[in-house]
Design an enzyme around this catalytic site. Structure first.
Site, PDB file in Angstrom:
ATOM      1  N   CYS A 128     -32.239  -9.150  16.440  1.00 28.06           N
ATOM      2  CA  CYS A 128     -33.334  -9.876  17.083  1.00 28.06           C
ATOM      3  C   CYS A 128     -34.279 -10.331  15.963  1.00 28.06           C
ATOM      4  CB  CYS A 128     -33.945  -8.950  18.132  1.00 28.06           C
ATOM      5  SG  CYS A 128     -35.481  -9.359  18.931  1.00 28.06           S
ATOM      6  N   ASP A 185     -26.692 -16.899  24.390  1.00 31.07           N
ATOM      7  CA  ASP A 185     -28.038 -16.502  23.955  1.00 31.07           C
ATOM      8  C   ASP A 185     -29.011 -17.643  24.239  1.00 31.07           C
ATOM      9  OD1 ASP A 185     -30.370 -15.827  22.548  1.00 31.07           O
ATOM     10  OD2 ASP A 185     -29.254 -14.765  20.994  1.00 31.07           O
ATOM     11  N   HIS A 217     -28.381 -12.677  24.182  1.00 30.83           N
ATOM     12  CA  HIS A 217     -29.272 -12.100  23.181  1.00 30.83           C
ATOM     13  C   HIS A 217     -29.321 -10.581  23.399  1.00 30.83           C
ATOM     14  CE1 HIS A 217     -32.349 -12.629  20.108  1.00 30.83           C
ATOM     15  NE2 HIS A 217     -33.044 -11.671  20.706  1.00 30.83           N
TER      16      HIS A 217
END
Length: 247
Positions: A128, A185, A217
């Site tokens: 991330c 994502d 994600h």
């Protein structure tokens, strides 16, 4: 391979006047081991990041997770609620590239003070926001291998620097970089993944870019709803392969 017995410790990394909290894990047996820096998501050095750090130690690495929000909120760690995402993003937007580079260099310097650590270069892995950070810091000379997981904004943003993008530092990457993305994502359009891949190719950086069908994600984190077991397991094997070959 048999997993090693490990020990863990909360430590402090000194960076000038700043004391950065860190979580350290290493094998209990004697010897010198390659080192890996694990860079957090926007949620701090939480259970998931500590778990990944321990996983590396069991594989024969000295692994460390520095708190990259130390300047903003010492001791910050949280879960995955909408409120947590909001505050984590707020902190992310207050970080600065120069400070992130400085803090990761201080983490490398700390690792090199440990007798258990091989002084032949380190690996980094980030998820991330951490995936963005490890791409940014892959320009540091001691970093030989980088595993960047779904780092949003690499193609169009650089922490604390207006009208710049972290992808522009690609020519200065020193080691081998693997990047991992989910095709579903919502925060990283595939065109941005293309931009990153093209930058790595154009600058002859040793690299591989992996895109996973059906993965969103956060697909690597087994504590999030977006966990994708098949993609996570495949990516983990590729990370171990990268670190084994480069470290």
């Amino acid at each position: 391979m048999t997993q090693l017995d490990i020990k863990t410790e909360d430590i402090v990394i000194k960076n000038g006047d700043l004391n950065i909290d860190g979580y350290l894990a290493m094998p209990t047996e004697d010897g010198e081991f390659p080192a890996v820096i694990v860079v957090q998501e926007i949620f701090g050095v939480n259970d998931h990041i500590k778990d990944v750090t321990r996983r590396f130690a069991k594989e024969g690495y000295v692994a460390i997770a520095p708190a990259i929000y130390q300047r903003l909120d010492p001791g910050f760690e949280t879960g995955y609620t909408p409120e947590a995402i909001e505050i984590g993003r707020k902190y992310k937007n207050q970080t600065k590239a120069s400070e992130l580079l400085s803090d990761i260099q201080a983490t490398i310097d700390y690792l090199y003070t440990l007798p258990e650590v091989k002084k032949t270069g380190v690996g980094t892995i980030g998820f991330c926001f951490g995936g963005h950070v490890v791409y940014l810091v892959s320009t540091l000379p001691e970093i030989k291998a980088t595993a960047s997981f779904y780092g949003a904004g690499i193609a169009n943003w650089k922490p604390g620097e207006k009208d710049k993008a972290t992808v522009d530092c690609t020519p200065d990457i020193k080691g081998t970089l693997y990047a991992f993305f989910g095709k579903e994502d919502g925060s990283i359009p595939q065109e941005q993944v293309d931009m990153i891949e093209n930058a790595l190719k154009d600058n002859n950086i040793p690299h591989k870019v992996f895109r996973y069908d059906g993965a969103e994600h956060g697909f690597f984190c087994d504590q999030r709803g977006s966990y994708h077991a098949e993609a996570a397991q495949d990516a983990w094997a590729k990370v171990l392969e990268l670190f084994k070959s480069e470290l």
